[in-house]
Design a protein around this motif. Structure first.
Motif, PDB file in Angstrom:
ATOM      1  N   VAL A  23       0.830  -1.208   0.000  1.00  0.00           N
ATOM      2  CA  VAL A  23       0.000   0.000   0.000  1.00  0.00           C
ATOM      3  C   VAL A  23       0.864   1.257   0.000  1.00  0.00           C
ATOM      4  N   LYS A  24       1.896   1.290   0.831  1.00  0.00           N
ATOM      5  CA  LYS A  24       2.873   2.380   0.817  1.00  0.00           C
ATOM      6  C   LYS A  24       4.144   1.840   0.189  1.00  0.00           C
ATOM      7  N   GLN A  25       4.350   2.123  -1.084  1.00  0.00           N
ATOM      8  CA  GLN A  25       5.452   1.539  -1.840  1.00  0.00           C
ATOM      9  C   GLN A  25       6.815   1.979  -1.283  1.00  0.00           C
ATOM     10  N   LEU A  26       7.813   1.116  -1.487  1.00  0.00           N
ATOM     11  CA  LEU A  26       9.147   1.395  -0.969  1.00  0.00           C
ATOM     12  C   LEU A  26       9.744   2.662  -1.573  1.00  0.00           C
ATOM     13  N   GLY A  27       9.609   2.815  -2.887  1.00  0.00           N
ATOM     14  CA  GLY A  27      10.193   3.969  -3.555  1.00  0.00           C
ATOM     15  C   GLY A  27      11.702   3.921  -3.601  1.00  0.00           C
ATOM     16  N   SER A  28      12.289   2.734  -3.467  1.00  0.00           N
ATOM     17  CA  SER A  28      13.746   2.606  -3.425  1.00  0.00           C
ATOM     18  C   SER A  28      14.143   1.183  -3.790  1.00  0.00           C
ATOM     19  N   PHE A  29      15.358   1.050  -4.354  1.00  0.00           N
ATOM     20  CA  PHE A  29      15.919  -0.271  -4.630  1.00  0.00           C
ATOM     21  C   PHE A  29      17.019  -0.612  -3.629  1.00  0.00           C
ATOM     22  N   ASN A  30      17.073   0.123  -2.523  1.00  0.00           N
ATOM     23  CA  ASN A  30      18.060  -0.149  -1.485  1.00  0.00           C
ATOM     24  C   ASN A  30      17.708  -1.459  -0.787  1.00  0.00           C
TER      25      ASN A  30
END
Length: 320
Positions: free
Chosen positions: A235-242
């Motif tokens: 629902v709240k996407q990570l927004g990162s590939f870390n």
């Protein structure tokens, strides 16, 4: 009985299948794969293998000790009792349904399981996004009743391995529907796409491992519809590939919530469902889904929903 791990033998097949799907995606659905996302998924798989080797010893020791208290005894050659294998497989899959469902309904367990849902892409590499911290949630305790029934820990582990292998192939968009009789009984790519979706109609549905009948039996089944594109992830996407953020972000968020919460609410941030908040500042999946159902007129609000949550949904509907 010799040591046997079915997943180790399946790894080459996993690699071949991922490569084959990549070729299919290149020509048919290039948006299915994203290089950085796939690398994170592969790193998850490698890390979970290492974590399992380091942290799995406690569970094994517990199961071996519990086995001494078994109710039924299949004898010293338990592996030769042929009928025990299919029974164990079915019961282990039922166990998987409940531990999986708990992994979505208890934030402490979700902190580990969220790793598997963190990709916004749905492909065979997504299946490799296995948790590094699952042993910290004590989900393995769900297997204790099987041990007490007399199933040897090795038998349970082997059945669990085949269960995991089965679930690999259902993480794909390359297969739309299986034959109707198969879809009615077994978990399929169509059913599992629903489970990975963030669309309100699909939230926290289809927990099955191998047999979809558990979801139909316990009221958590929702079929995939063709007229609504699926949005994958959380629902709240990570927004990162870390990678480290992907692994530990929910643990960090949960601990922060517990730290800031009043004393009487601290335990709730550990044991209540993800999204729950003492000040009603966030939405749970139940609330998001119920609000969607109420707005579309497809269902009534769940009878189990609290008065406070019902009022929040009503207020949101009026505001909309």
């Amino acid at each position: 009985m010799p040591d046997f791990s079915p997943t180790e033998y399946a790894v080459p097949l996993f690699v071949i299948a991922v490569l084959a799907e990549m070729i299919w995606a290149k020509f048919r659905a290039p948006e299915t794969y994203e290089a950085k996302d796939t690398l994170v998924s592969l790193a998850f798989g490698l890390g979970s293998t290492v974590a399992g080797a380091l942290l799995g010893g406690f569970a094994l020791a517990l199961f071996i000790k519990t086995y001494d208290w078994r109710v039924f005894d299949f004898g010293p050659e338990w592996w030769a009792v042929w009928w025990a294998w299919p029974v164990c497989f079915v019961l282990d899959d039922l166990k998987y349904y409940w531990v999986h469902r708990a992994g979505h309904r208890i934030r402490w367990m979700w902190a580990a399981h969220v790793n598997h849902h963190s990709s916004q892409h749905y492909n065979l590499s997504t299946a490799l996004r296995q948790t590094w911290t699952g042993s910290l949630t004590f989900g393995f305790l769900f297997a204790v009743p099987l041990v007490l029934l007399g199933f040897h820990p090795a038998m349970i582990a082997i059945c669990g391995g085949f269960n995991l292998i089965y679930q690999f192939w259902i993480h794909t968009e390359a297969i739309k529907r299986m034959p109707r009789w198969f879809e009615a009984v077994m978990n399929t790519p169509s059913h599992h796409r629903v489970h990975h979706a963030t669309n309100p109609r699909y939230l926290d549905r289809n927990y099955a491992g191998v047999f979809i009948i558990w979801d139909k039996l316990f009221g958590t089944f929702t079929p995939e519809v063709d007229d609504e594109p699926i949005r994958y992830g959380i629902v709240k996407q990570l927004g990162s590939f870390n990678l480290l953020w992907a692994v530990f972000h929910e643990w960090i968020g949960m601990i922060a919530d517990i730290w800031r919460a009043p004393w009487r609410h601290k335990l709730s941030y550990l044991l209540r469902e993800p999204g729950w908040s003492h000040d009603n500042s966030r939405d749970t999946s139940d609330m998001i889904r119920a609000r969607w159902l109420a707005r579309t007129g497809q269902d009534r609000l769940p009878a189990s929903m609290s008065v406070a949550d019902r009022n929040r949904i009503a207020d949101a509907g009026e505001a909309a």
